[in-house]
Design a protein around this motif. Structure first.
Motif, short mmCIF file in Angstrom:
data_model
loop_
_atom_site.label_atom_id
_atom_site.label_comp_id
_atom_site.label_asym_id
_atom_site.label_seq_id
_atom_site.Cartn_x
_atom_site.Cartn_y
_atom_site.Cartn_z
N SER A 131 0.82 -1.22 0.00
CA SER A 131 0.00 0.00 0.00
C SER A 131 0.85 1.26 0.00
O SER A 131 0.36 2.33 -0.36
N GLY A 132 2.11 1.17 0.35
CA GLY A 132 2.98 2.33 0.35
C GLY A 132 3.86 2.47 -0.87
O GLY A 132 4.60 3.46 -1.01
N VAL A 133 3.82 1.50 -1.79
CA VAL A 133 4.72 1.49 -2.94
C VAL A 133 4.51 2.70 -3.86
O VAL A 133 5.48 3.26 -4.36
N GLN A 134 3.28 3.11 -4.05
CA GLN A 134 3.04 4.24 -4.96
C GLN A 134 3.74 5.50 -4.43
O GLN A 134 4.39 6.22 -5.19
N GLN A 135 3.65 5.73 -3.14
CA GLN A 135 4.29 6.91 -2.55
C GLN A 135 5.80 6.71 -2.37
O GLN A 135 6.58 7.65 -2.49
N HIS A 136 6.21 5.47 -2.07
CA HIS A 136 7.62 5.14 -1.83
C HIS A 136 7.99 3.91 -2.67
O HIS A 136 7.96 2.79 -2.16
N PRO A 137 8.36 4.09 -3.93
CA PRO A 137 8.66 2.95 -4.80
C PRO A 137 9.72 1.99 -4.25
O PRO A 137 9.71 0.80 -4.58
N ALA A 138 10.61 2.47 -3.39
CA ALA A 138 11.65 1.60 -2.82
C ALA A 138 11.06 0.45 -2.02
O ALA A 138 11.71 -0.59 -1.85
N LEU A 139 9.83 0.60 -1.56
CA LEU A 139 9.20 -0.48 -0.78
C LEU A 139 8.97 -1.73 -1.61
O LEU A 139 8.87 -2.83 -1.05
N SER A 140 8.90 -1.59 -2.92
CA SER A 140 8.67 -2.78 -3.76
C SER A 140 9.78 -3.81 -3.58
O SER A 140 9.53 -5.01 -3.71
N SER A 141 10.99 -3.36 -3.24
CA SER A 141 12.09 -4.31 -3.04
C SER A 141 11.84 -5.22 -1.84
O SER A 141 12.32 -6.35 -1.82
N ALA A 142 11.08 -4.76 -0.87
CA ALA A 142 10.77 -5.59 0.30
C ALA A 142 9.71 -6.65 -0.01
O ALA A 142 9.52 -7.59 0.76
N LEU A 143 9.05 -6.50 -1.14
CA LEU A 143 8.02 -7.47 -1.54
C LEU A 143 8.62 -8.64 -2.33
O LEU A 143 7.92 -9.60 -2.61
N GLU A 144 9.89 -8.54 -2.69
CA GLU A 144 10.51 -9.51 -3.59
C GLU A 144 11.71 -10.20 -2.96
O GLU A 144 12.65 -10.57 -3.65
N LEU A 145 11.71 -10.39 -1.68
CA LEU A 145 12.84 -10.99 -0.98
C LEU A 145 12.78 -12.51 -1.12
O LEU A 145 11.87 -13.15 -0.58
N ASP A 146 13.76 -13.09 -1.79
CA ASP A 146 13.73 -14.54 -2.02
C ASP A 146 14.04 -15.33 -0.75
O ASP A 146 13.79 -16.53 -0.70
N TRP A 147 14.53 -14.67 0.29
CA TRP A 147 14.85 -15.35 1.54
C TRP A 147 13.71 -15.25 2.57
O TRP A 147 13.84 -15.74 3.68
N MET A 148 12.61 -14.63 2.17
CA MET A 148 11.48 -14.42 3.08
C MET A 148 10.32 -15.34 2.71
O MET A 148 9.79 -15.28 1.60
N GLN A 149 9.94 -16.22 3.64
CA GLN A 149 8.76 -17.05 3.45
C GLN A 149 7.53 -16.26 3.89
O GLN A 149 7.64 -15.27 4.59
#
Length: 183
Positions: free
Chosen positions: A52-70
């Motif tokens: 929900s914060g990606v539009q305002q803070h695009p850097a947050l999208s990187s936290a959605l793609e962590l391959d080490w996070m189940q």
């Protein structure tokens, strides 16, 4: 999902705040290096909060793609019951749902909740849950030789520049961590 794996270390279950600020500071690489060899997870609610914060803070999208996070879904009856218990304990406000899911996931799977929300931390610990935050992670990284105290201090200052409220500055970190037995 079993919380035990990789040497029987408990799963670290991450809340939005920690992932949000490491992403905003562009330091998810440091977070990953500190937790390598440990099972890590979060919940769909936390991912939705980040999304929900990606539009305002695009850097947050990187936290959605962590391959080490189940991702722990909390869709089984016992998990849903545990979640309901944590909602009663923490609160049912929009800002409380992430913590409630993280605490339920950590509780039911024998993990460690990772949050920097002080009120939620107090509630979790009062109910016997293992709850830690960014300073604990950084101190652990120092103890494992993954970071120097100066590196950890620089990370703290970078996180604080994103608006992250931490209990010490980077300069104060070594003394603070020693005072609380973390270093």
């Amino acid at each position: 999902m079993s919380s035990q794996g990789l040497g029987d270390k408990p799963t670290l279950v991450f809340d939005t705040t920690v992932l949000n600020h490491f992403a905003l500071a562009d330091r998810l690489d440091v977070l990953a290096s500190m937790v390598i060899g440990r099972p890590c997870a979060t919940t769909p609610v936390v991912l939705d909060e980040l999304r929900s914060g990606v539009q305002q803070h695009p850097a947050l999208s990187s936290a959605l793609e962590l391959d080490w996070m189940q991702v722990i879904a909390l869709d089984q009856p016992a998990e849903l019951q545990c979640f309901a218990v944590w909602v009663r304990r923490i609160g049912a406000g929009a800002r409380d749902m992430g913590e409630a899911t993280v605490f339920a996931a950590a509780d039911i799977h024998g993990g460690i909740a990772i949050t920097d929300d002080r009120d939620a931390t107090r509630v979790g610990r009062a109910h016997g849950l293992s709850v830690h935050g960014t300073i604990w992670l950084l101190a652990g990284g120092c103890g494992a030789g993954k970071l120097t105290e100066i590196d950890a201090g620089a990370i703290i200052d970078a996180l604080r520049q994103t608006g992250h409220r931490l209990p010490c500055t980077g300069t104060e970190f070594p003394a603070f961590a020693r005072r609380y037995g973390l270093l």
